[in-house]
Write a protein that holds these residues in place. Structure first.
Motif, short mmCIF file in Angstrom:
data_model
loop_
_atom_site.label_atom_id
_atom_site.label_comp_id
_atom_site.label_asym_id
_atom_site.label_seq_id
_atom_site.Cartn_x
_atom_site.Cartn_y
_atom_site.Cartn_z
N ALA A 170 0.71 -1.25 0.02
CA ALA A 170 -0.08 -0.06 0.10
C ALA A 170 0.78 1.07 -0.14
N PHE A 171 0.47 2.17 -0.91
CA PHE A 171 1.47 3.20 -0.59
C PHE A 171 1.15 4.64 -1.35
N LEU A 172 0.81 6.02 -1.13
CA LEU A 172 0.51 6.81 -2.12
C LEU A 172 1.44 7.14 -3.53
N VAL A 173 0.75 7.60 -4.42
CA VAL A 173 1.66 7.21 -5.52
C VAL A 173 1.81 9.18 -6.34
N ASP A 174 2.48 9.62 -7.43
CA ASP A 174 2.08 10.38 -8.18
C ASP A 174 1.61 9.37 -8.96
N GLN A 175 0.45 10.40 -9.43
CA GLN A 175 -1.07 9.57 -10.41
C GLN A 175 -0.23 9.68 -11.86
#
Length: 708
Positions: A170-175
């Motif tokens: 799970a991670f936050l990412v530049d779309q």
């Protein structure tokens, strides 16, 4: 651009001010913007935040490395950096929360709240950006803006997942990066980070305000003034401090934080900027104009070329008048360019008959600036994700509400046009009236009738001795809301689905009558059309579970949201609570239905309801709310039926002394309604918790969120 005599690059990464590399402290604005460059690896770091920087942009964003959280047998992986107290927040516009797992529940939280979650189905072993978009082996959701603390989690909630329980990330990412560069090989324990976009701004203090004082926003500046300008943005509910941001004026570019003039953009380098009717382009300081040649090359628009072919004598005679005329025409041309996009969209709607032009007045920008004292912060009535609402007074003395959008993008234009289209068709006493709009400004502006007494949520959840919400008042307001929705569904020129019914979108006028507001996401449908298939949009706590599963919004989806508002009126509680025990659940709809099933209805009602209403009528209204919250849309009443029921109760209270005894009234016996809660299954956009689903998930039941 960096400051003079300061390092400009670290490897291939440019370093624009207010960022900078030491030891000269004058190279950066303050210690948060100090960077360290590892010359051997050409790696760049924010010294205080301890983040590796991939790109820096003077437009207020930077891209940094963000850890991928790896989950295995209770182990919770590395979380994104805590940015509390820093000038950086995680961008809600550029990033998406992404979970590579299937059959498990992935969630993302802020410092205090759960902000969203998703679950994908298991199918094969491949993982790609396309898989994430449709919710196969991977899922994504948007995050709210201005978050400084983010934590991720993947829970084994007894669902059937992969046998390999350690292959979950799970991670936050530049779309943008994710869509264009991510591959299956990136999911490995060896690759521990992905790019994420941060938004940065300067904190507002005596130093920053003093430094940029002469650039503070001035609406009277000339259109061709290259001097940068700065604004102070007020704190919001999710962003706890004031921020100072600086810009180059429209038509110019450069680094506004260097406090040097910006330089002109030559728009004429774009060969397609002018249309076929006027294909030739002439660049000016801060703007440009298009023209065409006739009669063997002679120009038609002579005003912009005065003096080029004339003699010195003619120039001396006409210089003064021509210059004034030139300034006037250029300023007018700039305004016309801003109008063009809005007009094209509106004209298309008008020509198709979708807009009632007799009801919509086109306001001048100067008129609205004067009415709001140049959009003075003291005139602000409220702020939200879409814009700011100001109190204004027109020249005829009318008090109005002026809604000014915060940003300019395609979705904002669409919501602006859509609200004009919808409200131009509506004429109902319990719907906020749109008076007109302004097409002369860079951001959309709508003008509404002024509703003086705030929104319903304030009176339900906050103490107000001047206007207590008695049982009679609650019943009347519920009837007015229901009547307005019934009108939208049945009696308008075309059926209209509101799509965001909630207590904050119900305003109260001078006589405390309900007014339904905020139609930016509403949609009109053909008379024979039963539903809309869209990306799921709504506010957490009010969202119809059936719509969430199928992406098909019906008139019964509005009925569900109204049911939540009705329960708010009955209980005085918020639609989502973080104070209830896990056994009770966080959703008010779940809590209410469970309490009714256990026979505890009168234990959860608001004191004003118990004090003022007869037990018989209270139970009838509670059963009506329960029917609106039925998980099956087909089994919910229509808004017309709801309106008739509420009107009948009001009439009976006027003609009787309390109706039947409590013992004579039984709960409506319906099939058991499960206490489900809503979690996204794919992507989403919009205010609150907006989420989207793919058709491939239609057969998957909506499952209870057991950790709530």
């Amino acid at each position: 651009m960096a400051k003079r005599n300061c390092p400009t690059h670290c490897g291939d990464i440019s370093i624009p001010y207010p960022f900078g590399i030491g030891p000269n402290k004058d190279c950066y604005f303050d210690e948060w913007f100090e960077m360290v460059c590892n010359q051997s690896s050409s790696s760049l770091y924010l010294r205080r935040a301890q983040l590796e920087v991939l790109n820096v942009y003077a437009n207020g964003t930077l891209r940094v490395k963000n850890p991928i959280a790896f989950f295995c047998d209770g182990y919770r992986g590395q979380q994104p950096v805590n940015l509390s107290g820093s000038p950086f927040v995680y961008s809600g516009r550029h990033n998406k929360f992404t979970a590579v797992s299937c059959g498990y529940l992935a969630s993302v939280s802020s410092e205090k709240y759960l902000v969203g979650g998703c679950r994908s189905i298991c199918e094969g072993t491949s993982v790609s950006p396309e898989d994430c978009e449709i919710g196969v082996n991977c899922c994504q959701i948007n995050i709210p803006p201005h978050l400084s603390v983010i934590s991720t989690d993947i829970e084994d909630d007894d669902r059937r997942g992969r046998e390999d329980t350690c292959n979950n990330y799970a991670f936050l990412v530049d779309q943008v990066w994710f869509r264009n560069n991510f591959t299956a090989s990136d999911f490995s324990h060896n690759n521990d980070s992905v790019p994420v976009v941060l938004v940065w701004s300067l904190g507002v203090d005596n130093t920053s305000v003093a430094v940029f004082h002469r650039f503070m926003s001035n609406d009277s500046r000339a259109y061709d003034d290259p001097k940068p300008y700065c604004k102070i943005l007020n704190a919001t509910s999710t962003y706890t401090r004031q921020r100072l941001v600086c810009y180059c004026p429209p038509g110019f570019e450069g680094n506004p934080y260097l406090r040097n003039p910006c330089h002109d953009i030559d728009e004429c380098t774009d060969k397609n900027i002018c249309g076929p009717l006027a294909p030739h382009c002439m660049n000016y300081n801060g703007t440009y104009t298009c023209y065409r040649h006739i009669d063997g090359g002679k120009t038609k628009i002579k005003l912009i070329l005065i003096g080029l072919g004339a003699g010195l004598g003619l120039l001396l005679l006409l210089t003064g008048g021509a210059w004034l005329g030139y300034r006037f025409l250029k300023k007018r041309h700039t305004i016309k360019r801003r109008e063009m996009f809005f007009k094209l969209k509106l004209e298309k709607k008008i020509s198709s008959g979708e807009v009632n032009v007799e009801k919509i007045k086109l306001f001048k920008s100067k008129e609205l600036e004067k009415s709001t004292d140049n959009f003075n912060i003291d005139r602000i009535l409220g702020q939200g994700g879409q814009g700011t609402v100001y109190k204004g007074m027109l020249t005829d003395g009318r008090i109005v509400a002026v809604k000014k959008s915060k940003r300019v993008d395609e979705s904002q234009f669409s919501d602006f046009i859509n609200e004009v289209v919808i409200l131009s068709q509506i004429n109902h006493r319990n719907v906020v009236q749109l008076l007109g709009c302004c097409l002369e400004t860079e951001v959309p502006i709508l003008v509404y009738e002024f509703i003086p007494n705030g929104n319903l949520s304030q009176y339900i959840h906050e103490q107000n001795e001047e206007f207590p919400l008695t049982w009679e008042v609650r019943l009347r307001i519920a009837g007015e809301i229901a009547g307005a929705l019934s009108y939208l569904h049945v009696s308008a020129a075309f059926p209209i689905y509101h799509r965001d019914i909630k207590s904050t979108n119900i305003l109260l006028d001078a006589k405390y009558r309900a007014k339904v507001a905020d139609f930016g996401t509403s949609r009109s449908v053909a008379i024979d059309q039963t539903h809309l298939t869209t990306l799921v949009h709504g506010t957490f706590g009010y969202l119809d579970p059936e719509y969430f599963q199928s992406s098909q919004f019906t008139n019964k989806s509005d009925v569900y949201s109204f049911g939540v508002v009705l329960v708010e009126l009955l209980t005085g509680q918020k639609p989502i609570s973080f104070n209830k025990s896990q056994e009770e659940g966080k959703s008010l709809a779940t809590y209410f239905i469970t309490s009714m099933q256990l026979g505890h209805l009168f234990e959860i009602l608001d004191a004003q309801v118990v004090k003022g209403g007869s037990k018989a009528d209270i139970i009838v209204v509670a059963n009506l709310a329960r029917g609106c919250l039925n998980l099956s849309g087909k089994k919910r009443p229509t808004m017309r039926e709801v309106t008739a029921e509420l009107e009948g109760i009001q009439m009976s209270e006027k003609t009787s002394n309390g109706g039947q005894n409590y013992e004579e009234v039984e709960y409506v016996r319906t099939e058991s309604i499960e206490p489900w809660d809503i979690v996204s299954s794919s992507t989403g956009t919009g205010p609150g918790l907006d989420c989207g689903t793919s058709s491939s998930l239609n057969e998957i039941p909506l499952l209870p969120f057991k950790s709530w």
